[in-house]
Design an enzyme around this catalytic site. Sequence first.
Site, mmCIF file in Angstrom:
data_model
loop_
_atom_site.group_PDB
_atom_site.id
_atom_site.type_symbol
_atom_site.label_atom_id
_atom_site.label_comp_id
_atom_site.label_asym_id
_atom_site.label_seq_id
_atom_site.Cartn_x
_atom_site.Cartn_y
_atom_site.Cartn_z
ATOM 1 N N TYR A 1 66.932 72.517 -68.927
ATOM 2 C CA TYR A 1 67.863 71.538 -68.088
ATOM 3 C C TYR A 1 67.404 71.468 -66.631
ATOM 4 C CZ TYR A 1 71.579 70.636 -64.931
ATOM 5 O OH TYR A 1 72.179 70.255 -63.851
ATOM 6 N N ARG B 1 83.899 74.759 -58.752
ATOM 7 C CA ARG B 1 83.196 73.358 -58.683
ATOM 8 C C ARG B 1 83.892 72.045 -58.984
ATOM 9 N NH1 ARG B 1 78.201 72.076 -57.499
ATOM 10 N NH2 ARG B 1 77.426 71.654 -59.555
ATOM 11 N N TRP C 1 74.868 71.948 -74.163
ATOM 12 C CA TRP C 1 73.888 71.308 -73.264
ATOM 13 C C TRP C 1 73.816 71.799 -71.939
ATOM 14 C CZ3 TRP C 1 74.088 67.377 -69.433
ATOM 15 C CH2 TRP C 1 72.928 67.276 -68.986
ATOM 16 N N GLU D 1 77.494 69.929 -53.157
ATOM 17 C CA GLU D 1 76.032 69.471 -54.015
ATOM 18 C C GLU D 1 75.881 68.040 -53.250
ATOM 19 O OE1 GLU D 1 76.557 69.169 -58.171
ATOM 20 O OE2 GLU D 1 74.433 69.315 -58.452
ATOM 21 N N GLU E 1 75.086 79.237 -61.357
ATOM 22 C CA GLU E 1 76.283 78.326 -61.514
ATOM 23 C C GLU E 1 76.236 78.199 -63.250
ATOM 24 O OE1 GLU E 1 75.307 74.271 -60.119
ATOM 25 O OE2 GLU E 1 76.388 73.427 -61.787
ATOM 26 N N GLU F 1 82.655 72.701 -63.220
ATOM 27 C CA GLU F 1 82.337 71.262 -62.820
ATOM 28 C C GLU F 1 82.805 70.590 -64.135
ATOM 29 O OE1 GLU F 1 77.929 71.172 -62.581
ATOM 30 O OE2 GLU F 1 77.706 70.511 -64.491
ATOM 31 N N ARG G 1 68.567 74.178 -54.779
ATOM 32 C CA ARG G 1 68.968 74.700 -56.118
ATOM 33 C C ARG G 1 67.418 74.828 -56.829
ATOM 34 N NH1 ARG G 1 71.678 71.483 -61.242
ATOM 35 N NH2 ARG G 1 69.848 70.618 -61.485
ATOM 36 N N ASP H 1 71.437 76.835 -61.400
ATOM 37 C CA ASP H 1 72.284 76.170 -62.528
ATOM 38 C C ASP H 1 71.990 76.714 -64.023
ATOM 39 O OD1 ASP H 1 74.155 75.058 -64.148
ATOM 40 O OD2 ASP H 1 74.012 72.819 -63.047
ATOM 41 N N HIS I 1 73.615 75.989 -66.551
ATOM 42 C CA HIS I 1 74.336 74.836 -67.296
ATOM 43 C C HIS I 1 74.646 75.389 -68.690
ATOM 44 C CE1 HIS I 1 74.311 70.555 -68.170
ATOM 45 N NE2 HIS I 1 74.480 70.579 -66.780
HETATM 46 C C1 GCO Z 1 75.131 69.878 -61.721
HETATM 47 C C2 GCO Z 1 75.343 69.501 -62.896
HETATM 48 C C3 GCO Z 1 74.911 68.023 -63.429
HETATM 49 C C4 GCO Z 1 75.211 67.813 -64.816
HETATM 50 C C5 GCO Z 1 75.915 66.204 -64.872
HETATM 51 C C6 GCO Z 1 76.236 65.782 -66.237
HETATM 52 O O1 GCO Z 1 75.145 70.830 -61.360
HETATM 53 O O2 GCO Z 1 74.860 68.760 -60.761
HETATM 54 O O3 GCO Z 1 75.232 70.286 -63.993
HETATM 55 O O4 GCO Z 1 73.328 67.866 -63.250
HETATM 56 O O5 GCO Z 1 74.478 67.909 -65.773
HETATM 57 O O6 GCO Z 1 76.952 65.909 -63.908
HETATM 58 O O7 GCO Z 1 76.897 64.450 -66.123
HETATM 59 MG MG MG Z 2 75.697 72.040 -62.939
#
Ligand code: GCO
Ligand code: MG
Length: 402
Positions: free
Chosen positions: A159, A283, A402, A339, A236, A262, A147, A210, A212
């Site tokens: 991020y 995820r 975020w 991951e 992602e 996630e 990643r 990601d 995010h």
């Molecule tokens: C990832 C996630 C994490 C989150 C975290 C928040 O893809 O691994 O986005 O980095 O930011 O799990 O607690």
């Molecule tokens: Mg993520």
Amino acid sequence: MKIVDAQVIVTSPSRNFVTLKVVTEDGIYGLGDATLNGREQAVVAFLREHCVPALIGMDARNIEDIWHYFYRGVYWRRGAVGMAALSAIDVALWDIKGKALNTPVYNLLGGKSRSSVAVYGHASGRDLPHALDRVAEYLDMGYRYIRVQAAVPGVKDSYGVQKGSGSYEPAKKGLAPVETWDSSRYLRFAPQLFEAVRAKFGFDVHLLHDVHHRCTPIEAARLAKSLEPYQLFWMEDPCPGELQEALRLIRQHSTTPIAIGEVFNTVYDYTTLITEQLIDFVRLPPAHGGGITHAMKTAALAGVYQVRTGFHGATDFSPVGMAASLHVDLTINNFGLQEYMGHDPLVSEVFRAPYHYEHGALHLSDAPGLGVELDEVAAAKFPYDPACLPVARLEDGTLWNW
Ligand code: GCO
Ligand code: MG
């Protein structure tokens, strides 16, 4: 096999973890991961006040019925806190069943479909050249899936960018820190980043990214299209996933594969996404998605639609949560990728993990149950240390994802 005791253990070896330990009348115990980053104490209270009293006296063998007791039987069902608690109960029961039958959990789920679990690591750069160095480091470590994230020029807090040394951990002590975000700069920079990575390393390595949750659906469609030439393994969380229909827009514009979920809690967050084939990877891991019982069902629905798994495996999960994922990963046919961020070395003073990294994959031992051991004396040496995930604002102060 009556449950006679259940304890909630909070420990913070470098970061907070919540573990449920369920004990049966014959002395066999099982562990479940109930960690919810930045909201640990909510799950602790839910487990201690509402779940543990009901759990005592139940027959630990009846996993499916107990699962439904804590899902259907809870009028206020779903939600991150409730599902993290239910996940921990379910995983602890699978651990008990494996130990009672003297076999690893994956044998109870259908046996091995593969010998090891391919993982991806995080190459995060303070800037583009640093991201390239990080990719080279991961390739040297044998990773075949990487990643890539990098600080966006002109954006104060991108991020996924590690500050200082040590492993990336977004939760910070005290109240939520405020980060500043700018999607338009990011949308210009992301293709430049992947252009540079492909120019330097070619196309043999699988690349992931990601977003995010930072884009709107049409921005995400533009990003997916602009990244197409770099053939990502997945993009992602391109936009917040709660509006499942929004993914139709992205799909209409691009063949970049999408991984999402996630922050989901159940298969119901996925029904449109899976049945309309709007995504390629789910995820949601066992530790947040209703345990092994529900993860197997989510994976089964995904499998029918040729959607694969790509379980969340951030440092937020203890080795108990990671092990639960790995047992499922080893078993199901539609496994995609796992991951793996690895933990701070302090974590191994408290948890003995049954897996190790080698040649781009995690290798799971054949110990009975989950295979994880928890040293409660060591756990007590690391008391809870409040920390919170950041919030993001745009430059004019508007609150963002975020
Ligand atoms: C990832 C996630 C994490 C989150 C975290 C928040 O893809 O691994 O986005 O980095 O930011 O799990 O607690
Ligand atoms: Mg993520």
